[in-house]
Design a protein around this motif. Structure first.
Motif, PDB file in Angstrom:
ATOM      1  N   SER A   1       0.811  -1.226   0.000  1.00  0.00           N
ATOM      2  CA  SER A   1       0.000   0.000   0.000  1.00  0.00           C
ATOM      3  C   SER A   1       0.842   1.272   0.000  1.00  0.00           C
ATOM      4  CB  SER A   1      -0.938   0.003   1.201  1.00  0.00           C
ATOM      5  OG  SER A   1      -0.183   0.005   2.398  1.00  0.00           O
ATOM      6  N   THR A   2       2.115   1.167   0.358  1.00  0.00           N
ATOM      7  CA  THR A   2       2.974   2.351   0.368  1.00  0.00           C
ATOM      8  C   THR A   2       3.559   2.658  -1.012  1.00  0.00           C
ATOM      9  OG1 THR A   2       4.928   1.044   0.924  1.00  0.00           O
ATOM     10  CG2 THR A   2       3.645   1.956   2.758  1.00  0.00           C
ATOM     11  N   GLY A   3       3.302   1.797  -1.991  1.00  0.00           N
ATOM     12  CA  GLY A   3       3.866   1.985  -3.322  1.00  0.00           C
ATOM     13  C   GLY A   3       5.110   1.160  -3.549  1.00  0.00           C
ATOM     14  N   GLU A   4       5.591   0.468  -2.527  1.00  0.00           N
ATOM     15  CA  GLU A   4       6.778  -0.370  -2.666  1.00  0.00           C
ATOM     16  C   GLU A   4       6.382  -1.777  -3.114  1.00  0.00           C
ATOM     17  OE1 GLU A   4       9.594   0.749   0.939  1.00  0.00           O
ATOM     18  OE2 GLU A   4       7.497   0.598   1.517  1.00  0.00           O
ATOM     19  N   LEU A   5       7.378  -2.547  -3.520  1.00  0.00           N
ATOM     20  CA  LEU A   5       7.183  -3.962  -3.807  1.00  0.00           C
ATOM     21  C   LEU A   5       7.764  -4.766  -2.660  1.00  0.00           C
ATOM     22  CD1 LEU A   5       8.118  -4.331  -7.578  1.00  0.00           C
ATOM     23  CD2 LEU A   5       5.865  -4.534  -6.552  1.00  0.00           C
ATOM     24  N   ASN A   6       7.023  -5.732  -2.182  1.00  0.00           N
ATOM     25  CA  ASN A   6       7.516  -6.626  -1.144  1.00  0.00           C
ATOM     26  C   ASN A   6       8.044  -7.873  -1.842  1.00  0.00           C
ATOM     27  OD1 ASN A   6       8.068  -7.986   1.196  1.00  0.00           O
ATOM     28  ND2 ASN A   6       5.945  -8.502   1.631  1.00  0.00           N
TER      29      ASN A   6
ATOM     30  N   TRP B   1      16.173 -20.059   3.802  1.00  0.00           N
ATOM     31  CA  TRP B   1      15.195 -19.279   4.546  1.00  0.00           C
ATOM     32  C   TRP B   1      14.511 -18.284   3.611  1.00  0.00           C
ATOM     33  CZ3 TRP B   1      20.448 -18.391   5.234  1.00  0.00           C
ATOM     34  CH2 TRP B   1      20.923 -17.105   4.928  1.00  0.00           C
ATOM     35  N   THR B   2      13.494 -17.629   4.133  1.00  0.00           N
ATOM     36  CA  THR B   2      12.761 -16.612   3.391  1.00  0.00           C
ATOM     37  C   THR B   2      12.930 -15.275   4.107  1.00  0.00           C
ATOM     38  OG1 THR B   2      11.125 -18.251   2.741  1.00  0.00           O
ATOM     39  CG2 THR B   2      10.496 -15.963   2.496  1.00  0.00           C
ATOM     40  N   SER B   3      13.247 -14.241   3.328  1.00  0.00           N
ATOM     41  CA  SER B   3      13.352 -12.883   3.865  1.00  0.00           C
ATOM     42  C   SER B   3      12.549 -11.950   2.980  1.00  0.00           C
ATOM     43  CB  SER B   3      14.804 -12.407   3.899  1.00  0.00           C
ATOM     44  OG  SER B   3      15.511 -12.993   4.936  1.00  0.00           O
ATOM     45  N   ASP B   4      11.737 -11.105   3.595  1.00  0.00           N
ATOM     46  CA  ASP B   4      10.996 -10.100   2.838  1.00  0.00           C
ATOM     47  C   ASP B   4      11.849  -8.840   2.724  1.00  0.00           C
ATOM     48  OD1 ASP B   4       8.884 -11.795   2.622  1.00  0.00           O
ATOM     49  OD2 ASP B   4       7.706 -10.885   4.218  1.00  0.00           O
ATOM     50  N   LEU B   5      11.908  -8.309   1.507  1.00  0.00           N
ATOM     51  CA  LEU B   5      12.692  -7.106   1.251  1.00  0.00           C
ATOM     52  C   LEU B   5      11.802  -6.102   0.531  1.00  0.00           C
ATOM     53  CD1 LEU B   5      15.552  -5.785   1.302  1.00  0.00           C
ATOM     54  CD2 LEU B   5      15.895  -6.767  -0.957  1.00  0.00           C
ATOM     55  N   MET B   6      11.646  -4.924   1.112  1.00  0.00           N
ATOM     56  CA  MET B   6      10.841  -3.868   0.494  1.00  0.00           C
ATOM     57  C   MET B   6      11.711  -3.128  -0.526  1.00  0.00           C
ATOM     58  SD  MET B   6       7.957  -4.311   1.845  1.00  0.00           S
ATOM     59  CE  MET B   6       6.882  -2.911   1.729  1.00  0.00           C
ATOM     60  N   ILE B   7      11.204  -3.053  -1.764  1.00  0.00           N
ATOM     61  CA  ILE B   7      11.957  -2.432  -2.855  1.00  0.00           C
ATOM     62  C   ILE B   7      11.122  -1.300  -3.429  1.00  0.00           C
ATOM     63  CG2 ILE B   7      12.995  -2.817  -5.126  1.00  0.00           C
ATOM     64  CD1 ILE B   7      13.279  -5.765  -4.337  1.00  0.00           C
ATOM     65  N   GLY B   8      11.757  -0.166  -3.665  1.00  0.00           N
ATOM     66  CA  GLY B   8      11.059   0.974  -4.251  1.00  0.00           C
ATOM     67  C   GLY B   8      10.980   2.128  -3.278  1.00  0.00           C
ATOM     68  N   VAL B   9      10.178   3.118  -3.635  1.00  0.00           N
ATOM     69  CA  VAL B   9      10.052   4.341  -2.844  1.00  0.00           C
ATOM     70  C   VAL B   9       8.790   4.268  -1.998  1.00  0.00           C
ATOM     71  CG1 VAL B   9       9.838   6.850  -2.962  1.00  0.00           C
ATOM     72  CG2 VAL B   9      11.244   5.637  -4.629  1.00  0.00           C
TER      73      VAL B   9
END
Length: 194
Positions: A60-65, A138-146
């Motif tokens: 919702s912030t405009g980033e990609l998870n 393992w799995t890690s979530d990384l937020m990409i973008g602005v």
């Protein structure tokens, strides 16, 4: 540089710091075969880090998870006698699994690791040569973008975010009632303290 490549490099540096006995830590593309293992055994103990399967979901912030699946392959060899390098390989696998558990690897946009799995690849031919191959995944979530919601929380000037507002000395002129009943005018310094 890509956020995913930076994150992978952070993992490589974290492994070097957590397990200094691993002499060679590098990245690979996620696919390996017997020839790769043969090359890697020349530098044992060694580790190879791959980031694979990156499904994304819009936030919702405009980033990609990006849900990163991280795989670390550890190769160890018992050079002293023709036995399985099993004990030392399991020790290295456990160290990396513990390090991965709840670690963001210094990236403020990464979530702690989840679904940590560690296992051994068992091949009789490798075992007879004293080579042990362990895997930590393992799995890690990384937020990409602005993050667009953060942009709305700050003031911008010419496209640059304003981090500090300039301050000047603030004074006020006011009436003071003295205990004797007299009145006086006084200038007070009301500059906010940092």
């Amino acid at each position: 540089m890509s956020a995913i490549v930076n994150f992978r490099n952070n993992i490589i540096e974290a492994i070097k710091a957590a397990a200094p006995e691993i002499q060679n830590v590098d990245w690979y593309d996620g696919l390996f075969d017997e020839k790769d293992i043969a090359d890697w055994t020349l530098k044992t103990p060694c580790a190879r880090v791959a980031v694979m399967n990156v499904p994304t979901e819009h936030h919702s912030t405009g980033e990609l998870n990006a849900c990163l699946r991280v795989v670390v392959v550890i190769i160890d060899e018992n050079r002293h006698v023709q036995l399985d390098g099993d004990a030392n390989a399991w020790d290295l696998v456990e160290k990396i699994a513990i390090m991965a558990n709840l670690n963001t690897f210094g990236d403020p946009n990464a979530a702690p690791a989840t679904k940590v799995i560690f296992k051994r690849i068992s091949q009789p031919e490798l075992r007879r040569e004293g080579i042990a191959v362990g895997i930590v995944e393992w799995t890690s979530d990384l937020m990409i973008g602005v993050n667009r919601s953060v942009e709305r929380s700050y003031f911008f000037l010419n496209g640059e975010r304003i981090n500090k507002v300039p301050r000047s000395r603030v004074t006020a002129l006011g009436q003071i009632n003295l205990a004797s009943g007299a009145h006086a005018e006084e200038t007070l310094d009301i500059t906010p303290e940092d």
